[in-house]
Write an enzyme that holds these catalytic residues in place. Structure first.
Site, PDB file in Angstrom:
ATOM      1  N   TYR A   1      48.476  33.177  14.762  1.00  0.00           N
ATOM      2  CA  TYR A   1      48.185  34.270  15.688  1.00  0.00           C
ATOM      3  C   TYR A   1      48.387  35.640  15.045  1.00  0.00           C
ATOM      4  O   TYR A   1      49.031  35.751  13.995  1.00  0.00           O
ATOM      5  CB  TYR A   1      49.061  34.162  16.946  1.00  0.00           C
ATOM      6  CG  TYR A   1      50.532  34.399  16.697  1.00  0.00           C
ATOM      7  CD1 TYR A   1      51.063  35.685  16.728  1.00  0.00           C
ATOM      8  CD2 TYR A   1      51.392  33.331  16.417  1.00  0.00           C
ATOM      9  CE1 TYR A   1      52.407  35.911  16.478  1.00  0.00           C
ATOM     10  CE2 TYR A   1      52.734  33.545  16.169  1.00  0.00           C
ATOM     11  CZ  TYR A   1      53.237  34.843  16.197  1.00  0.00           C
ATOM     12  OH  TYR A   1      54.558  35.065  15.935  1.00  0.00           O
TER      13      TYR A   1
ATOM     14  N   ARG B   1      13.843  51.667  15.413  1.00  0.00           N
ATOM     15  CA  ARG B   1      15.036  51.190  14.709  1.00  0.00           C
ATOM     16  C   ARG B   1      16.036  50.717  15.750  1.00  0.00           C
ATOM     17  O   ARG B   1      15.926  51.055  16.934  1.00  0.00           O
ATOM     18  CB  ARG B   1      15.636  52.282  13.831  1.00  0.00           C
ATOM     19  CG  ARG B   1      16.088  53.487  14.619  1.00  0.00           C
ATOM     20  CD  ARG B   1      16.601  54.583  13.704  1.00  0.00           C
ATOM     21  NE  ARG B   1      16.915  55.769  14.477  1.00  0.00           N
ATOM     22  CZ  ARG B   1      17.096  56.972  13.985  1.00  0.00           C
ATOM     23  NH1 ARG B   1      16.970  57.174  12.703  1.00  0.00           N
ATOM     24  NH2 ARG B   1      17.395  57.994  14.748  1.00  0.00           N
TER      25      ARG B   1
ATOM     26  N   LYS C   1      13.565  52.932   8.213  1.00  0.00           N
ATOM     27  CA  LYS C   1      12.332  53.502   8.759  1.00  0.00           C
ATOM     28  C   LYS C   1      11.100  52.818   8.146  1.00  0.00           C
ATOM     29  O   LYS C   1      10.184  52.413   8.855  1.00  0.00           O
ATOM     30  CB  LYS C   1      12.300  55.004   8.479  1.00  0.00           C
ATOM     31  CG  LYS C   1      11.174  55.739   9.209  1.00  0.00           C
ATOM     32  CD  LYS C   1      11.051  57.183   8.733  1.00  0.00           C
ATOM     33  CE  LYS C   1      12.182  58.063   9.189  1.00  0.00           C
ATOM     34  NZ  LYS C   1      11.943  58.694  10.490  1.00  0.00           N
TER      35      LYS C   1
ATOM     36  N   SER D   1      57.056  35.326  11.300  1.00  0.00           N
ATOM     37  CA  SER D   1      56.176  36.388  11.748  1.00  0.00           C
ATOM     38  C   SER D   1      56.190  37.447  10.663  1.00  0.00           C
ATOM     39  O   SER D   1      57.241  37.997  10.332  1.00  0.00           O
ATOM     40  CB  SER D   1      56.666  36.966  13.075  1.00  0.00           C
ATOM     41  OG  SER D   1      55.802  38.010  13.462  1.00  0.00           O
TER      42      SER D   1
ATOM     43  N   HIS E   1      21.251  66.395  17.994  1.00  0.00           N
ATOM     44  CA  HIS E   1      22.141  65.991  16.904  1.00  0.00           C
ATOM     45  C   HIS E   1      23.556  65.705  17.425  1.00  0.00           C
ATOM     46  O   HIS E   1      24.144  64.668  17.137  1.00  0.00           O
ATOM     47  CB  HIS E   1      22.172  67.093  15.847  1.00  0.00           C
ATOM     48  CG  HIS E   1      23.086  66.786  14.701  1.00  0.00           C
ATOM     49  ND1 HIS E   1      24.383  67.229  14.659  1.00  0.00           N
ATOM     50  CD2 HIS E   1      22.898  66.036  13.596  1.00  0.00           C
ATOM     51  CE1 HIS E   1      24.945  66.786  13.555  1.00  0.00           C
ATOM     52  NE2 HIS E   1      24.068  66.058  12.887  1.00  0.00           N
TER      53      HIS E   1
ATOM     54  N   GLY F   1      19.717  62.847  10.641  1.00  0.00           N
ATOM     55  CA  GLY F   1      19.723  64.264  10.288  1.00  0.00           C
ATOM     56  C   GLY F   1      20.407  64.601   8.981  1.00  0.00           C
ATOM     57  O   GLY F   1      20.506  65.765   8.615  1.00  0.00           O
TER      58      GLY F   1
END
Ligand code: PEP
Ligand code: MG
Length: 873
Positions: A851, A340, A27, A764, A456, A105
């Protein structure tokens, strides 16, 4: 020079800017930046997060902080020609928290600070508006009383409601100056009674008390919970913004609002938001009065609306991202109180990133990085099946998309308790407050009766990617007795409902949900991701249907087909049981011959679906007991089919019982003791492949042996595999390339990877088992105690979800390095659950795997994660 703890902004200049987020909070940095951009912002100053951290550690303000504040305050007073506490013309300020990332909040705010029983008179005179002055004063006593002095909010509300009742009015704006005067007296008396002291009248004291309270609110329970859920560091602290008040409650030419530069739910390029006439900021967010859509502002204040449009466009161009703004109109004059980066749903994130590239605001790379892989989960969230016919009993605001089914609960504690019991719940509240955060987190969805799209509930649910219907006025909720009535239907605690956060509908009972489709923008964004990633993405799929989904989501092959699932289906389980319970090889072969046609059919389907792409098929892995008949009836069935005696079979079943099946006779150990089982599977695989090859279909089989610990195991099984494959290929007269490789699931395999690689063309990493065996924590029993480990921070994340880099990760890395030291072209991948986890994917990229393989629905997340990993490295 002393450290700077206070940064001034106002009159077109500011000491900070947007780059100071860590120090000034989001802010504070936004206010400074807007001031520098020439946007109308009420002047003020920001006390830094460092001051908060110092206070939180020591309980004292840092040296010089108060002196620096004094200097900034004087500057503020001079610039406005008003003084804090001046009886004739008092300066009023707001004191707001503002952390580095927004925690809506969670922390405290005090407005109208500077009022006392004398300055309120001055304010009434200076403004020529007595009603406004006393309205502001009663708001201040309530907020300050609640936030700073700890007098519960509802005790003030009680007086306010009583006042409205006695005056026979519905909303605050219908109360007059005398009503507020009376309310002020009641509030002051309440504070004195509750705290044992008179309400602090000295504005300088008020200011320090408020700042201390905001510092303290960083460590309140709900803020801590929010940080834990959102993985925000406890060490950051919050900044405090002290800013000259502007008043939205000065009459019908004043107001306040919250808006987004695009629709934060859908991403559409429309100015989106809400405002309230004659109100202060908290009225909008608190959801007490239902605000009006921003487009209406054009009708009631056309000039202000035009200014606001210019400002929001300027801000969005400047930040090149969607902005969430707060504004106040004081007697027809516009002031910006905040800008923001706007929180958005995944759907909006994708659309905005896509659109901004087309608009030339950002490049593809930025667009890809703007969408968080974790967030995509939302897009892959269920929706109501379009084929379902249902009627809704009520309709609220579509506050956060997706649909959810669950049992109704009426408070956050119940939600948490029920979910611990394994229930799925929908949290139904009149309006949520930050105290509900834990319950919201565990609920499937959230339904509220009051509050708008920026309430909220709406903001928090969107951030959590959770379906939410807000402001559903048709609900008559009795939170105490735990039921609600809507559309003439009474729904009690524990009843099932379905909510649709995309349309706002509330439906009785549980409606069938389906997984969503890929949007065009989503597909494009993933294509852009593919341009940046170097890591391949495959899917774990056992059926042609799964394979199709995976392919549609962009999988480049199958990284793991678990063949055991194929053994359970329909009639085949009987033949499989016969095979397991056979007492000699020849009986086993007889039973296997019954299973083989099924197996071949499975592989034909899978290969067809994945034509042109590699398909890794793992030979049978799980412990045999999983297939054993449990009931006498099942044993009887096997007895009939095999011709064996019932008692004989029962004995065999109990012989096969294992104490520790996860470490027992499973994986390649089955292949070692019963080679005919694996042999049957290899025949089925390679015969299917050859048949398709003859049809001209490109098949790329990769045969994978599970749970190897010693190179000799693999050597023996590889020999068998190659023998069978070559025999079938020669017999078919086709040319077919196939690979033989192994899973690395045991520490010994990783440690001896250089030896294992002599027999494997690919590795793997089965990180599910590798985690189990490295940590010595059973995958099946971890649920009982592992949450405590995570809660106490022993493991930061559940190691079965996100790879334990220091332990398991080290083994994987070692496995790759040692394996490639023997066979430089060794193909390496991962197919444990971690293959779909963004942090683990990042790790896989770093150590150079070829992968990752994950569940089909996580393929998009994996593609995006892999791109993020590449772009960030
Ligand atoms: C693994 O262990 O990581 C794996 C993929 O195999 P499964 O989960 O089938 O044991
Ligand atoms: Mg495994």
């Amino acid at each position: 020079m002393a450290q700077q703890y206070v940064y001034f902004f106002g009159n077109g200049t500011a000491e900070g800017d947007a780059t100071n987020k860590a120090l000034l909070g989001g802010k504070g940095a936004g206010l400074a930046e807007m001031t520098q951009l020439g946007i109308p912002v009420p002047p003020g100053f920001t006390v830094t997060t460092e001051a908060c951290v110092h206070y939180s550690k020591t309980g004292n303000y840092p040296e010089k902080m108060q002196e620096q504040m004094q200097v900034a305050l004087s500057k503020l007073e001079t610039s406005l020609g008003k003084k804090l506490g001046d009886i004739a013309n008092p300066l009023l300020v707001s004191v707001r928290s503002g952390a580095r990332v927004s925690m809506p909040g969670m922390m405290d705010t005090v407005l109208n600070l500077g009022l006392n029983s004398e300055t309120v008179v001055g304010l009434a005179k200076a403004s020529g508006n007595e009603r406004f002055a006393y309205d502001s004063y009663r708001r201040f006593i309530q907020m300050f009383g609640d936030v700073v002095l700890g007098v519960p909010h509802h005790k003030f509300e009680h007086y306010l409601s009583a006042m409205k009742k006695s005056r026979n009015v519905a909303i605050d704006t219908d109360l007059g100056a005398d009503d507020f005067k009376e309310l002020v007296e009641q509030f002051l008396a309440l504070v004195a009674k509750e705290t044992g002291k008179p309400f602090p009248q000295n504005p300088a004291d008020q200011l320090m008390l408020a700042i201390t309270a905001v510092f303290g609110s960083w460590d309140n329970q709900r803020a801590k919970t929010y940080r834990r859920i959102n993985k925000i560091s406890d060490d950051w602290g919050t900044a405090v913004n002290v800013q000259a008040m502007v008043f939205g409650n000065m009459g019908d030419d004043s107001g306040t609002g919250v808006a987004f530069t695009r629709d934060p739910s859908t991403g559409e390029k429309i100015f989106f938001g809400e405002f309230l006439i004659n109100a202060q900021g908290e009225d909008v967010v608190a959801g007490i009065r239902t605000p009006e859509p921003i487009a209406r502002l054009k009708d009631v204040m056309p000039v202000v609306f035009e200014q606001l449009e210019a400002v929001y466009q300027k801000l969005e161009k400047h930040y090149r991202d969607i902005q969430d703004i707060e504004f106040t109109v004081e007697r027809g004059k516009l002031f910006m109180l905040q800008t923001r980066t706007g929180k958005r749903t995944a759907k909006a994130a994708v659309k905005i990133a896509h659109d901004m590239v087309l608009e030339g605001l950002i490049d593809k790379k930025t667009a890809v990085l703007r969408v968080l892989p974790e967030q995509l989960d939302q897009l892959l969230h269920p929706m109501i099946d379009p084929k379902e016919v249902y009627t809704s009993i009520a309709k609220g605001l579509p506050a956060s998309p997706g649909a959810a089914v669950g049992k109704v609960v009426f408070n956050a504690e119940d939600a948490e308790e029920w979910v611990t019991r394994g229930e799925k719940v929908i949290l139904v509240r009149n309006e949520t407050s930050p105290d509900d955060i834990g319950g919201m987190h565990v609920a499937e969805g959230i339904l509220t009766a009051t509050g708008g799209m920026t309430s909220h509930a709406a903001v928090v649910a969107r951030g959590m990617g959770k379906c939410c219907v807000a402001g559903c006025g048709a609900l008559d909720i009795n939170e105490r007795e735990k039921f609600f009535i809507a559309g003439g239907v009474t729904i009690k605690e524990g009843d099932f409902i379905t909510i649709n956060g995309t349309t706002g509908e509330v439906v009785v009972g549980s409606v069938t949900l389906v997984s969503p489709e890929f949007s065009g923008e989503f597909a494009i964004l993933l294509d852009w991701s593919d341009e940046f990633r170097t890591l391949g993405v495959r899917a774990n799929a056992d059926t042609p249907e799964d394979a199709r989904v995976a392919r549609e989501f962009g999988a480049e092959g199958i990284g793991l087909c678990r063949t055991e699932h194929m053994f359970f289906d329909g009639d085949r389980i009987d033949a499989v049981r016969e095979m397991i319970l056979a007492s000699n090889e020849s009986d086993r072969r007889k039973a296997l011959a019954k299973v083989k046609p099924y197996q071949k059919e499975d592989f034909l389907g899978l290969f067809r679906e994945m034509a042109g792409l590699p398909v890794t098929i793992r030979l049978l892995d799980p412990p045999l007991h999983e297939f054993l008949p449990h009931t006498d009836e099942d044993v009887q069935k096997v007895a009939q089919a095999s011709g064996l005696h019932f008692d004989q079979l029962k004995r065999k079943v109990s012989e096969l019982h294992e104490f520790n099946p996860m470490l027992g006779h499973r994986g390649c150990r089955l292949g070692i003791t019963y080679p005919e089982v694996y042999e049957m599977q290899v025949y089925a695989i390679i015969e299917a492949a050859c048949e398709l090859k003859k049809e001209g279909i490109d098949v790329q089989p990769e045969i994978m042996i599970p749970l190897i610990g010693h190179v000799r195991e693999l050597e023996i099984l590889r020999e068998m595999t190659v023998r069978v494959c070559d025999e079938v290929i020669n017999r078919s007269g086709v040319t077919l390339k196939y690979l033989v490789g192994t899973m690395i699931e045991l520490p010994r395999a990783a440690l001896t990877a250089n030896e294992v690689a002599t027999q494997a063309e690919f590795f793997s990493f089965g990180t599910n088992d590798l985690t189990q065996t490295t940590l010595g924590i059973s995958r099946d029993d971890a649920g009982r105690f592992l949450p405590d480990y995570v809660h106490q921070g022993i493991y930061k994340e559940d190691p079965f979800v996100s790879i334990d880099v220091a332990g398991v990760g080290q083994l994987v890395e070692m496995g790759v390095v040692r394996g490639r030291s023997t066979r430089p072209d060794l193909k390496t991948g991962i197919c444990g659950e971690h293959g779909g986890d963004p942090a683990s994917i990042n790790f896989c990229h770093k150590i150079g795997l070829n992968y990752v393989s994950c569940s089909p629905y996580r393929v998009p997340i994996a593609r995006l994660s892999a791109a993020h990993a590449a772009l960030k490295s």
